[in-house]
Design a protein around this motif. Structure first.
Motif, PDB file in Angstrom:
ATOM      1  N   LEU A   1       0.841  -1.195   0.000  1.00 43.36           N
ATOM      2  CA  LEU A   1       0.000   0.000   0.000  1.00 43.36           C
ATOM      3  C   LEU A   1       0.873   1.240   0.000  1.00 43.36           C
ATOM      4  CD1 LEU A   1       0.156   1.179   3.072  1.00 43.36           C
ATOM      5  CD2 LEU A   1      -1.681  -0.400   3.529  1.00 43.36           C
ATOM      6  N   THR A   2       0.230   2.363  -0.253  1.00 44.71           N
ATOM      7  CA  THR A   2       0.922   3.651  -0.307  1.00 44.71           C
ATOM      8  C   THR A   2       0.509   4.494   0.887  1.00 44.71           C
ATOM      9  OG1 THR A   2       1.016   3.612  -2.718  1.00 44.71           O
ATOM     10  CG2 THR A   2       1.245   5.753  -1.661  1.00 44.71           C
ATOM     11  N   VAL A   3       1.473   5.098   1.527  1.00 40.93           N
ATOM     12  CA  VAL A   3       1.212   6.076   2.580  1.00 40.93           C
ATOM     13  C   VAL A   3       1.690   7.430   2.071  1.00 40.93           C
ATOM     14  CG1 VAL A   3       1.648   6.808   4.948  1.00 40.93           C
ATOM     15  CG2 VAL A   3       1.464   4.371   4.420  1.00 40.93           C
TER      16      VAL A   3
ATOM     17  N   CYS B   1       5.438  -1.204   1.778  1.00 44.27           N
ATOM     18  CA  CYS B   1       4.816   0.115   1.899  1.00 44.27           C
ATOM     19  C   CYS B   1       5.610   1.125   1.080  1.00 44.27           C
ATOM     20  CB  CYS B   1       4.789   0.541   3.358  1.00 44.27           C
ATOM     21  SG  CYS B   1       4.076   2.169   3.622  1.00 44.27           S
ATOM     22  N   GLU B   2       4.913   1.854   0.240  1.00 41.65           N
ATOM     23  CA  GLU B   2       5.526   2.933  -0.523  1.00 41.65           C
ATOM     24  C   GLU B   2       5.173   4.255   0.143  1.00 41.65           C
ATOM     25  OE1 GLU B   2       5.716   4.375  -5.149  1.00 41.65           O
ATOM     26  OE2 GLU B   2       3.745   4.011  -4.284  1.00 41.65           O
TER      27      GLU B   2
ATOM     28  N   GLN C   1       9.856  11.306  -8.794  1.00 41.59           N
ATOM     29  CA  GLN C   1       9.616  10.859 -10.159  1.00 41.59           C
ATOM     30  C   GLN C   1      10.669   9.844 -10.584  1.00 41.59           C
ATOM     31  OE1 GLN C   1       9.594  14.821 -11.921  1.00 41.59           O
ATOM     32  NE2 GLN C   1       7.387  14.682 -12.264  1.00 41.59           N
ATOM     33  N   ARG C   2      11.719   9.728  -9.781  1.00 39.74           N
ATOM     34  CA  ARG C   2      12.833   8.831 -10.104  1.00 39.74           C
ATOM     35  C   ARG C   2      12.945   7.684  -9.115  1.00 39.74           C
ATOM     36  NH1 ARG C   2      12.958  13.507 -12.001  1.00 39.74           N
ATOM     37  NH2 ARG C   2      14.129  14.059 -13.882  1.00 39.74           N
ATOM     38  N   GLY C   3      12.008   7.585  -8.188  1.00 35.49           N
ATOM     39  CA  GLY C   3      12.046   6.482  -7.227  1.00 35.49           C
ATOM     40  C   GLY C   3      11.766   6.947  -5.808  1.00 35.49           C
ATOM     41  N   ASP C   4      12.291   6.205  -4.861  1.00 27.88           N
ATOM     42  CA  ASP C   4      12.060   6.467  -3.445  1.00 27.88           C
ATOM     43  C   ASP C   4      12.899   7.662  -2.992  1.00 27.88           C
ATOM     44  OD1 ASP C   4      11.523   6.327  -0.754  1.00 27.88           O
ATOM     45  OD2 ASP C   4      12.771   4.570  -0.386  1.00 27.88           O
ATOM     46  N   ALA C   5      12.253   8.642  -2.374  1.00 28.32           N
ATOM     47  CA  ALA C   5      12.965   9.860  -1.944  1.00 28.32           C
ATOM     48  C   ALA C   5      13.229   9.878  -0.439  1.00 28.32           C
ATOM     49  CB  ALA C   5      12.159  11.098  -2.339  1.00 28.32           C
ATOM     50  N   ALA C   6      13.089   8.726   0.229  1.00 27.57           N
ATOM     51  CA  ALA C   6      13.199   8.699   1.693  1.00 27.57           C
ATOM     52  C   ALA C   6      14.550   9.220   2.185  1.00 27.57           C
ATOM     53  CB  ALA C   6      12.957   7.284   2.220  1.00 27.57           C
TER      54      ALA C   6
ATOM     55  N   GLY D   1      23.069  10.993  -3.887  1.00 30.92           N
ATOM     56  CA  GLY D   1      23.300  10.207  -5.086  1.00 30.92           C
ATOM     57  C   GLY D   1      22.676  10.726  -6.361  1.00 30.92           C
ATOM     58  N   TYR D   2      22.125  11.931  -6.332  1.00 27.07           N
ATOM     59  CA  TYR D   2      21.524  12.504  -7.537  1.00 27.07           C
ATOM     60  C   TYR D   2      22.555  13.319  -8.316  1.00 27.07           C
ATOM     61  CZ  TYR D   2      17.150  11.219  -5.225  1.00 27.07           C
ATOM     62  OH  TYR D   2      16.146  10.519  -4.598  1.00 27.07           O
ATOM     63  N   PRO D   3      22.389  13.438  -9.632  1.00 29.03           N
ATOM     64  CA  PRO D   3      23.365  14.184 -10.450  1.00 29.03           C
ATOM     65  C   PRO D   3      23.251  15.686 -10.217  1.00 29.03           C
ATOM     66  CG  PRO D   3      21.554  13.377 -11.816  1.00 29.03           C
ATOM     67  CD  PRO D   3      21.343  12.793 -10.458  1.00 29.03           C
TER      68      PRO D   3
END
Length: 216
Positions: free
Chosen positions: A6-8, A42-43, A117-122, A153-155
């Motif tokens: 599920l998504t929180v 959980c997302e 938009q590129r994945g998990d931002a946790a 880890g982002y460009p």
């Protein structure tokens, strides 16, 4: 239940100290549910909220703003101590004395929007809370946001180009307005699977109950 997912959605603002505690309590709730349902997934999706929409783009002096809002130095000191006491059991140590500027968080919310938009931002969100509440860094500053993104880890050049543009600014503002229109006025607010709403940095048991209800 096998393979439960599920998504929180976490409606929050990065200048809200209770949102940092809420993050820890949500993680504890997810761990509690996972002990019962080892395959539970959980997302987490971070949604923007502006505690003070009128904050100027360059920010404003931190303590004077709070003292005006809460009625002087003594109430602010008491508030800081309450938050510190609430954070300690969850491994969150606040360094309010390091914070000089209350940031306008539009650019930080844009960065989170971009990252999601590129994945998990946790990891990025955690680092932004550390910047705000433990290092006293200016999270409204573009250069600081680029630095934080690179650490996660982002460009760097891509992030710098994105933040320098106005891309997604109106989308972020519109998303924030949509949550206000839903009646959300306190953060953090957790929306579990689009159905269960938990307002405030609640005890993990309450959040876990909301997750179980959504799964049922």
């Amino acid at each position: 239940m096998i393979g439960s997912m599920l998504t929180v959605e976490i409606v929050s603002d990065l200048v809200c100290p209770w949102c940092y505690i809420g993050l820890r309590r949500l993680d504890a709730a997810i761990a509690e549910v996972r002990r019962e349902l080892p395959d539970f997934a959980c997302e987490k999706r971070w949604r923007p909220f502006f505690l003070n929409p009128d904050t100027p783009p360059e920010g404003e002096p931190y303590l004077p703003f709070l003292e005006k809002k809460f009625g002087g130095p003594a109430p602010v000191a008491a508030l800081f101590e309450r938050v510190r006491a609430a954070g300690r059991p969850w491994g969150v140590e606040y360094a309010f004395e390091k914070i000089e500027v209350r940031a306008n968080t539009l650019q930080a919310h844009r960065l989170i929007h971009w990252a999601q938009q590129r994945g998990d931002a946790a990891r990025l969100v955690e680092r932004l809370f550390v910047a705000q509440f433990q290092r006293g860094e200016r999270i409204g500053d573009r250069a600081l946001l680029v630095q934080v993104a690179v650490e996660c880890g982002y460009p760097g050049e891509e992030v710098e180009s994105y933040l320098a543009s106005g891309q997604d600014s109106e989308e972020v503002r519109a998303t924030e307005r949509r949550f206000r229109a839903m009646g959300i006025s306190m953060v953090p607010t957790f929306i579990v699977d689009g159905r269960q709403i938990v307002v405030g940095a609640e005890d993990p048991a309450i959040l876990a109950t909301a997750i179980r209800r959504a799964l049922a």
